[in-house]
Design a protein around this motif. Structure first.
Motif, PDB file in Angstrom:
ATOM      1  N   ASP A 173       1.229  -1.240  -0.159  1.00 16.47           N
ATOM      2  CA  ASP A 173       0.111  -0.125  -0.339  1.00 16.47           C
ATOM      3  C   ASP A 173       0.726   1.721  -0.245  1.00 16.47           C
ATOM      4  OD1 ASP A 173      -2.249   1.505  -0.180  1.00 16.47           O
ATOM      5  OD2 ASP A 173      -1.998   1.799   2.252  1.00 16.47           O
ATOM      6  N   LYS A 174       0.546   2.025  -0.875  1.00 15.79           N
ATOM      7  CA  LYS A 174       1.715   2.893  -1.623  1.00 15.79           C
ATOM      8  C   LYS A 174       3.166   2.777  -1.546  1.00 15.79           C
ATOM      9  CE  LYS A 174      -2.026   6.061  -0.262  1.00 15.79           C
ATOM     10  NZ  LYS A 174      -2.229   7.401   0.974  1.00 15.79           N
ATOM     11  N   GLU A 175       3.995   1.724  -1.357  1.00 13.22           N
ATOM     12  CA  GLU A 175       4.882   0.859  -1.765  1.00 13.22           C
ATOM     13  C   GLU A 175       5.351   0.447   0.073  1.00 13.22           C
ATOM     14  OE1 GLU A 175       6.055   0.365  -4.374  1.00 13.22           O
ATOM     15  OE2 GLU A 175       4.622   1.903  -5.413  1.00 13.22           O
ATOM     16  N   LYS A 176       4.716   0.582   0.798  1.00 17.11           N
ATOM     17  CA  LYS A 176       5.025  -0.288   1.882  1.00 17.11           C
ATOM     18  C   LYS A 176       4.447  -1.261   1.716  1.00 17.11           C
ATOM     19  CE  LYS A 176       3.362   0.024   6.570  1.00 17.11           C
ATOM     20  NZ  LYS A 176       4.357  -0.502   7.514  1.00 17.11           N
ATOM     21  N   VAL A 177       5.229  -2.333   2.736  1.00 17.25           N
ATOM     22  CA  VAL A 177       4.782  -4.417   2.614  1.00 17.25           C
ATOM     23  C   VAL A 177       3.835  -4.277   3.213  1.00 17.25           C
ATOM     24  CG1 VAL A 177       5.778  -6.279   2.079  1.00 17.25           C
ATOM     25  CG2 VAL A 177       6.883  -4.585   1.317  1.00 17.25           C
ATOM     26  N   LEU A 178       2.575  -5.379   3.405  1.00 16.11           N
ATOM     27  CA  LEU A 178       2.335  -4.789   4.394  1.00 16.11           C
ATOM     28  C   LEU A 178       1.952  -6.162   4.458  1.00 16.11           C
ATOM     29  CD1 LEU A 178      -1.079  -2.903   3.544  1.00 16.11           C
ATOM     30  CD2 LEU A 178       1.237  -2.030   4.958  1.00 16.11           C
ATOM     31  N   GLY A 179       2.029  -7.516   3.593  1.00 21.58           N
ATOM     32  CA  GLY A 179       1.898  -8.623   3.697  1.00 21.58           C
ATOM     33  C   GLY A 179       2.964  -9.640   2.608  1.00 21.58           C
ATOM     34  N   HIS A 180       3.697 -10.617   3.568  1.00 25.26           N
ATOM     35  CA  HIS A 180       4.044 -11.241   1.657  1.00 25.26           C
ATOM     36  C   HIS A 180       4.396 -13.180   1.914  1.00 25.26           C
ATOM     37  CE1 HIS A 180       7.061 -12.298   5.056  1.00 25.26           C
ATOM     38  NE2 HIS A 180       7.284 -13.328   5.361  1.00 25.26           N
ATOM     39  N   ALA A 181       4.468 -13.431   0.866  1.00 24.26           N
ATOM     40  CA  ALA A 181       4.393 -15.039   1.182  1.00 24.26           C
ATOM     41  C   ALA A 181       4.955 -15.540   0.279  1.00 24.26           C
ATOM     42  CB  ALA A 181       2.807 -15.331   0.540  1.00 24.26           C
ATOM     43  N   PHE A 182       6.246 -16.397   0.604  1.00 20.97           N
ATOM     44  CA  PHE A 182       7.273 -17.066   0.228  1.00 20.97           C
ATOM     45  C   PHE A 182       6.936 -18.568  -0.790  1.00 20.97           C
ATOM     46  CE2 PHE A 182       9.818 -13.356   2.053  1.00 20.97           C
ATOM     47  CZ  PHE A 182      11.203 -13.256   1.788  1.00 20.97           C
ATOM     48  N   CYS A 183       7.076 -18.500  -1.310  1.00 22.12           N
ATOM     49  CA  CYS A 183       6.945 -20.003  -1.998  1.00 22.12           C
ATOM     50  C   CYS A 183       8.215 -21.001  -2.715  1.00 22.12           C
ATOM     51  CB  CYS A 183       6.057 -20.173  -3.249  1.00 22.12           C
ATOM     52  SG  CYS A 183       4.627 -18.839  -2.652  1.00 22.12           S
ATOM     53  N   ILE A 184       7.901 -22.128  -3.319  1.00 19.81           N
ATOM     54  CA  ILE A 184       9.858 -22.910  -3.670  1.00 19.81           C
ATOM     55  C   ILE A 184       8.889 -23.784  -4.328  1.00 19.81           C
ATOM     56  CG2 ILE A 184      10.912 -24.100  -2.852  1.00 19.81           C
ATOM     57  CD1 ILE A 184      11.011 -22.977  -0.248  1.00 19.81           C
ATOM     58  N   HIS A 185       9.285 -23.789  -5.572  1.00 18.48           N
ATOM     59  CA  HIS A 185       8.239 -24.244  -6.880  1.00 18.48           C
ATOM     60  C   HIS A 185       9.180 -26.277  -5.899  1.00 18.48           C
ATOM     61  CE1 HIS A 185       7.243 -22.560 -10.005  1.00 18.48           C
ATOM     62  NE2 HIS A 185       7.602 -21.545  -9.292  1.00 18.48           N
ATOM     63  N   LYS A 186       7.885 -26.870  -5.891  1.00 13.07           N
ATOM     64  CA  LYS A 186       8.932 -28.797  -5.182  1.00 13.07           C
ATOM     65  C   LYS A 186       8.890 -29.569  -6.122  1.00 13.07           C
ATOM     66  CE  LYS A 186       9.967 -27.697  -0.582  1.00 13.07           C
ATOM     67  NZ  LYS A 186      10.100 -28.016   1.307  1.00 13.07           N
ATOM     68  N   GLN A 187       9.509 -30.755  -6.664  1.00 12.98           N
ATOM     69  CA  GLN A 187       8.689 -31.924  -7.375  1.00 12.98           C
ATOM     70  C   GLN A 187       9.675 -33.461  -7.041  1.00 12.98           C
ATOM     71  OE1 GLN A 187       8.007 -31.057 -11.818  1.00 12.98           O
ATOM     72  NE2 GLN A 187       6.675 -33.734 -12.006  1.00 12.98           N
ATOM     73  N   VAL A 188       9.052 -34.368  -6.600  1.00 13.04           N
ATOM     74  CA  VAL A 188       9.797 -35.473  -6.422  1.00 13.04           C
ATOM     75  C   VAL A 188       9.934 -35.607  -7.424  1.00 13.04           C
ATOM     76  CG1 VAL A 188      10.454 -37.288  -5.367  1.00 13.04           C
ATOM     77  CG2 VAL A 188      10.172 -35.107  -3.839  1.00 13.04           C
ATOM     78  N   VAL A 189      10.584 -36.258  -8.682  1.00 13.70           N
ATOM     79  CA  VAL A 189      11.078 -36.672  -9.885  1.00 13.70           C
ATOM     80  C   VAL A 189      11.613 -38.215  -9.656  1.00 13.70           C
ATOM     81  CG1 VAL A 189      11.491 -37.223 -12.392  1.00 13.70           C
ATOM     82  CG2 VAL A 189      11.093 -35.391 -11.180  1.00 13.70           C
ATOM     83  N   GLY A 190      10.382 -39.267 -10.417  1.00 11.27           N
ATOM     84  CA  GLY A 190      11.231 -41.192 -10.215  1.00 11.27           C
ATOM     85  C   GLY A 190      11.787 -41.881  -8.715  1.00 11.27           C
ATOM     86  N   ASP A 191      10.967 -41.234  -7.551  1.00  9.51           N
ATOM     87  CA  ASP A 191      11.188 -41.662  -6.730  1.00  9.51           C
ATOM     88  C   ASP A 191      10.606 -42.651  -6.393  1.00  9.51           C
ATOM     89  OD1 ASP A 191      11.554 -40.905  -3.354  1.00  9.51           O
ATOM     90  OD2 ASP A 191       9.488 -42.400  -3.823  1.00  9.51           O
ATOM     91  N   SER A 192      10.877 -43.571  -5.197  1.00  9.14           N
ATOM     92  CA  SER A 192      10.327 -45.962  -5.565  1.00  9.14           C
ATOM     93  C   SER A 192       8.901 -45.094  -5.459  1.00  9.14           C
ATOM     94  CB  SER A 192      11.260 -46.340  -5.302  1.00  9.14           C
ATOM     95  OG  SER A 192      11.086 -46.174  -3.636  1.00  9.14           O
ATOM     96  N   VAL A 193       8.219 -44.757  -4.554  1.00 11.65           N
ATOM     97  CA  VAL A 193       7.074 -44.598  -3.500  1.00 11.65           C
ATOM     98  C   VAL A 193       6.213 -43.529  -3.957  1.00 11.65           C
ATOM     99  CG1 VAL A 193       6.028 -44.385  -1.754  1.00 11.65           C
ATOM    100  CG2 VAL A 193       8.411 -45.420  -1.471  1.00 11.65           C
ATOM    101  N   LEU A 194       6.922 -42.361  -4.036  1.00 10.70           N
ATOM    102  CA  LEU A 194       6.506 -40.559  -4.326  1.00 10.70           C
ATOM    103  C   LEU A 194       5.989 -40.705  -5.495  1.00 10.70           C
ATOM    104  CD1 LEU A 194       8.134 -38.433  -1.727  1.00 10.70           C
ATOM    105  CD2 LEU A 194       5.695 -39.840  -2.094  1.00 10.70           C
ATOM    106  N   THR A 195       4.567 -40.002  -5.913  1.00 10.88           N
ATOM    107  CA  THR A 195       4.237 -39.552  -7.644  1.00 10.88           C
ATOM    108  C   THR A 195       5.223 -38.056  -7.781  1.00 10.88           C
ATOM    109  OG1 THR A 195       2.035 -38.151  -6.703  1.00 10.88           O
ATOM    110  CG2 THR A 195       1.536 -40.790  -7.735  1.00 10.88           C
ATOM    111  N   ASP A 196       4.990 -38.416  -9.094  1.00  8.58           N
ATOM    112  CA  ASP A 196       5.709 -37.501  -9.066  1.00  8.58           C
ATOM    113  C   ASP A 196       4.976 -35.972  -9.741  1.00  8.58           C
ATOM    114  OD1 ASP A 196       8.079 -38.688  -9.979  1.00  8.58           O
ATOM    115  OD2 ASP A 196       7.799 -38.869 -12.248  1.00  8.58           O
ATOM    116  N   ILE A 197       4.440 -35.887  -8.792  1.00 10.57           N
ATOM    117  CA  ILE A 197       3.433 -34.717  -8.536  1.00 10.57           C
ATOM    118  C   ILE A 197       4.493 -33.233  -8.146  1.00 10.57           C
ATOM    119  CG2 ILE A 197       1.610 -35.708  -7.945  1.00 10.57           C
ATOM    120  CD1 ILE A 197       2.185 -34.170  -4.955  1.00 10.57           C
TER     121      ILE A 197
END
Length: 155
Positions: free
Chosen positions: A61-85
């Motif tokens: 709001d008028k360049e003042k940061v009132l809130g934030h959300a930090f996000c991270i892309h994650k994906q496990v690929v080729g795991d023997s148990v977990l799917t590749d979502i």
């Protein structure tokens, strides 16, 4: 108020919010969290903001940061148990303590939710500390449900 991707001039405001997050955790679990501290410094934040795999969303709001959300892309690929979502992990979400109750957290989450849908993610995950019951109630009000529970014994 405007919800947008963070830019380098937002860093001082984000650092202030990270300090607030730390103090909530420090006050709840001083055995685990130092205080006052921030988990990232300005240089680290700049790298995070510039990385497409770690989007940071802010409410300003008028360049003042009132809130934030930090996000991270994650994906496990080729795991023997977990799917590749593909999972979008919310590493940190905070609304300035002087601006809570104005639905800023909900606006941030809705923006993250739309980003995740448009980007083809399967789900959104996050962790919440039990010493922060307000955050737990907030996330439940948004429709999030426990996926797994981490337990401990202090020796």
């Amino acid at each position: 108020m405007l919800i947008r991707k963070a830019i380098n001039t937002d860093i001082p405001g984000i650092l202030n919010l990270l300090l607030q997050v730390d103090m909530v955790h420090h006050n709840g679990r001083p055995d685990l969290f130092k205080g006052p501290a921030t988990k990232y410094n300005a240089e680290e934040l700049l790298k995070i903001i510039e990385d497409s795999m770690t989007p940071v969303i802010v409410c300003v709001d008028k360049e003042k940061v009132l809130g934030h959300a930090f996000c991270i892309h994650k994906q496990v690929v080729g795991d023997s148990v977990l799917t590749d979502i593909k999972t979008l992990y919310i590493d940190d979400i905070c609304v300035d303590e002087n601006n809570r109750g104005k639905h800023i957290g909900k606006l941030l989450y809705e923006h993250v939710l739309e980003y995740a849908k448009k980007s083809g993610f399967y789900n959104i995950t996050l962790n919440v500390w039990t010493c922060n019951p307000g955050a737990m109630k907030f996330y439940e009000s948004l429709g999030l449900k426990p996926q797994k529970i981490c337990m401990e014994t202090i020796l």
